[in-house]
Design a protein around this motif. Structure first.
Motif, PDB file in Angstrom:
ATOM      1  N   ALA A   1      -5.457 -12.659  -3.791  1.00 46.26           N
ATOM      2  CA  ALA A   1      -4.175 -12.578  -3.086  1.00 46.26           C
ATOM      3  C   ALA A   1      -3.630 -11.154  -3.213  1.00 46.26           C
ATOM      4  O   ALA A   1      -3.201 -10.541  -2.225  1.00 46.26           O
ATOM      5  N   PHE A   2      -3.658 -10.609  -4.434  1.00 41.82           N
ATOM      6  CA  PHE A   2      -3.249  -9.213  -4.619  1.00 41.82           C
ATOM      7  C   PHE A   2      -4.179  -8.273  -3.852  1.00 41.82           C
ATOM      8  O   PHE A   2      -3.730  -7.293  -3.248  1.00 41.82           O
ATOM      9  N   PHE A   3      -5.464  -8.574  -3.891  1.00 36.99           N
ATOM     10  CA  PHE A   3      -6.458  -7.737  -3.208  1.00 36.99           C
ATOM     11  C   PHE A   3      -6.133  -7.643  -1.718  1.00 36.99           C
ATOM     12  O   PHE A   3      -6.109  -6.548  -1.126  1.00 36.99           O
ATOM     13  N   GLN A   4      -5.850  -8.788  -1.105  1.00 32.32           N
ATOM     14  CA  GLN A   4      -5.575  -8.802   0.330  1.00 32.32           C
ATOM     15  C   GLN A   4      -4.243  -8.126   0.651  1.00 32.32           C
ATOM     16  O   GLN A   4      -4.109  -7.457   1.682  1.00 32.32           O
ATOM     17  N   HIS A   5      -3.263  -8.281  -0.239  1.00 33.42           N
ATOM     18  CA  HIS A   5      -1.992  -7.579  -0.041  1.00 33.42           C
ATOM     19  C   HIS A   5      -2.217  -6.072  -0.036  1.00 33.42           C
ATOM     20  O   HIS A   5      -1.658  -5.338   0.795  1.00 33.42           O
ATOM     21  N   ILE A   6      -3.051  -5.601  -0.955  1.00 34.02           N
ATOM     22  CA  ILE A   6      -3.325  -4.164  -1.064  1.00 34.02           C
ATOM     23  C   ILE A   6      -4.042  -3.649   0.178  1.00 34.02           C
ATOM     24  O   ILE A   6      -3.674  -2.613   0.748  1.00 34.02           O
ATOM     25  N   ILE A   7      -5.065  -4.372   0.620  1.00 30.26           N
ATOM     26  CA  ILE A   7      -5.792  -3.948   1.819  1.00 30.26           C
ATOM     27  C   ILE A   7      -4.866  -3.931   3.030  1.00 30.26           C
ATOM     28  O   ILE A   7      -4.907  -3.009   3.860  1.00 30.26           O
ATOM     29  N   ALA A   8      -4.010  -4.947   3.134  1.00 29.25           N
ATOM     30  CA  ALA A   8      -3.084  -5.035   4.265  1.00 29.25           C
ATOM     31  C   ALA A   8      -2.030  -3.934   4.235  1.00 29.25           C
ATOM     32  O   ALA A   8      -1.386  -3.672   5.258  1.00 29.25           O
ATOM     33  N   SER A   9      -1.858  -3.294   3.080  1.00 28.36           N
ATOM     34  CA  SER A   9      -0.855  -2.236   2.934  1.00 28.36           C
ATOM     35  C   SER A   9      -1.436  -0.843   3.140  1.00 28.36           C
ATOM     36  O   SER A   9      -0.722   0.154   3.021  1.00 28.36           O
ATOM     37  N   MET A  10      -2.729  -0.754   3.440  1.00 26.14           N
ATOM     38  CA  MET A  10      -3.391   0.541   3.627  1.00 26.14           C
ATOM     39  C   MET A  10      -3.242   1.024   5.074  1.00 26.14           C
ATOM     40  O   MET A  10      -3.425   0.244   6.011  1.00 26.14           O
ATOM     41  N   ASP A  11      -2.929   2.304   5.214  1.00 25.10           N
ATOM     42  CA  ASP A  11      -2.857   2.904   6.543  1.00 25.10           C
ATOM     43  C   ASP A  11      -4.200   2.751   7.269  1.00 25.10           C
ATOM     44  O   ASP A  11      -5.262   2.901   6.666  1.00 25.10           O
ATOM     45  N   ARG A  12      -4.120   2.467   8.563  1.00 23.77           N
ATOM     46  CA  ARG A  12      -5.338   2.176   9.327  1.00 23.77           C
ATOM     47  C   ARG A  12      -6.305   3.354   9.352  1.00 23.77           C
ATOM     48  O   ARG A  12      -7.516   3.180   9.380  1.00 23.77           O
TER      49      ARG A  12
END
Length: 333
Positions: free
Chosen positions: A155-166
């Motif tokens: 869940a944290f992993f996906q939050h982090i990926i979703a917060s990365m600039d494209r």
């Protein structure tokens, strides 16, 4: 001061700070640049954010233009983070106090805000979290799937990926090794491998965390990999790269530079680094465990199941007898 708070709270200091030499390694891999944004969704006392700015300071680069963001669920710790950043001369920062999974604080309209760099040492394998809400996450953070209730790591992993600039987004996350191979997270890991953002997995040595002997790993992800890295992941076995002095373990500069060199060269090094194709990883049950790819010294012996199993059963039986004897002696005393 931070250590004092940790002791008074009866907690390990990992909740408050991460080994500074490990953070130095992370900063040198991520290479923050002037005018970039840096975000830590589980920022503790803000030490990882400060260390990234130190990377620029030590290079004589302009660091005051960097935008710093952090979120921390513990009110006391988030206050320490603000104080830490302020005392380190950081002016453009925002530290939010809230549960990152439940209430992400940094938004851009109806989407999560995006950052150039995300780095984190999330709480490991927590069981008390709102899995049902995450299953229908309105921020779209369950793109790999919903993790099991007993382990919120992905869940944290996906939050982090979703917060990365494209375009510029890159991250470094400290995780327990279990995220690399646990069966219950197979489907999530499979999708993670397939989207080809994992760039590097680094295995660290023991005792690098306050009051904890466990070994952790660093997972490096990039939204835009270099052309030579696309479709590949480099695995680095750095568990032997650690020194210990005065009951404290740390990475020396030689250790850090050896790891950095292996990552930048992106080539096989016997017993230390292995570049694997994501198709081979996918065919290997999407395992990201380092020992699945980096050959270990002294592991050439082949074991035959029919011969080894009885020996293992006997050793296990003997161990249980000895433990029972020890417990009876302790009760007697």
């Amino acid at each position: 001061l931070v250590g004092k708070f940790a002791a008074d709270a009866g907690n390990t200091a990992q909740e408050f700070y991460t080994n500074r030499t490990v953070v130095q390694l992370i900063a040198e891999i991520l290479q923050p640049q002037p005018n970039e944004s840096i975000y830590d969704p589980t920022c503790g006392s803000g030490g990882m954010l400060v260390k990234c700015l130190d990377y620029l300071r030590n290079k004589g680069a302009e660091w005051q233009s960097v935008q710093v963001f952090g979120q921390e669920v513990n009110g006391l710790t988030s206050s320490i983070a603000r104080m830490n950043l302020y005392l380190n001369g950081v002016e453009d920062f925002s530290i939010a106090c809230a549960d990152t999974l439940e209430h992400p604080a940094f938004l851009d309209g109806s989407h999560l805000r995006k950052f150039d760099i995300v780095l984190a040492n999330p709480p490991y394998s927590i069981k008390e979290w709102n899995r049902e809400k995450f299953m229908n996450d309105k921020w779209g953070r369950n793109f790999l799937g919903t993790p099991p209730q007993g382990r919120a790591d992905y869940a944290f992993f996906q939050h982090i990926i979703a917060s990365m600039d494209r375009n510029t987004g890159r991250c470094a996350i400290l995780f327990p090794h279990g995220v690399l191979f646990r069966d219950e997270e197979y489907e999530l890991r499979k999708k993670l491998v397939e989207i080809d953002i994992v760039d590097c997995v680094i295995g660290l040595g023991p005792n690098l965390f306050f009051n904890a002997s466990m070994e952790a790993c660093i997972i490096i992800c990039k939204n835009r990999k270099e052309d030579s890295h696309k479709g590949k992941v480099i695995f680095i076995d750095a568990k032997g790269e650690v020194s210990r002095k005065n009951a404290e373990s740390y990475l020396e500069n030689t250790h850090i530079q050896k790891i950095i060199s292996a990552y930048e060269n992106f080539e096989d090094i016997e017993y230390f680094a292995k570049v694997a194709d994501i198709n081979d990883i996918d065919n290997n049950k999407s395992l990201l465990s380092i020992q699945s790819y980096v050959k270990q010294k002294g592991t050439n012996e082949i074991y035959i199941l029919d011969e080894s199993l009885p020996k293992w059963i006997e050793a296990s039986r003997s161990m249980h007898i000895e433990v029972a004897n020890l417990l009876s002696m302790l009760k007697y005393e």
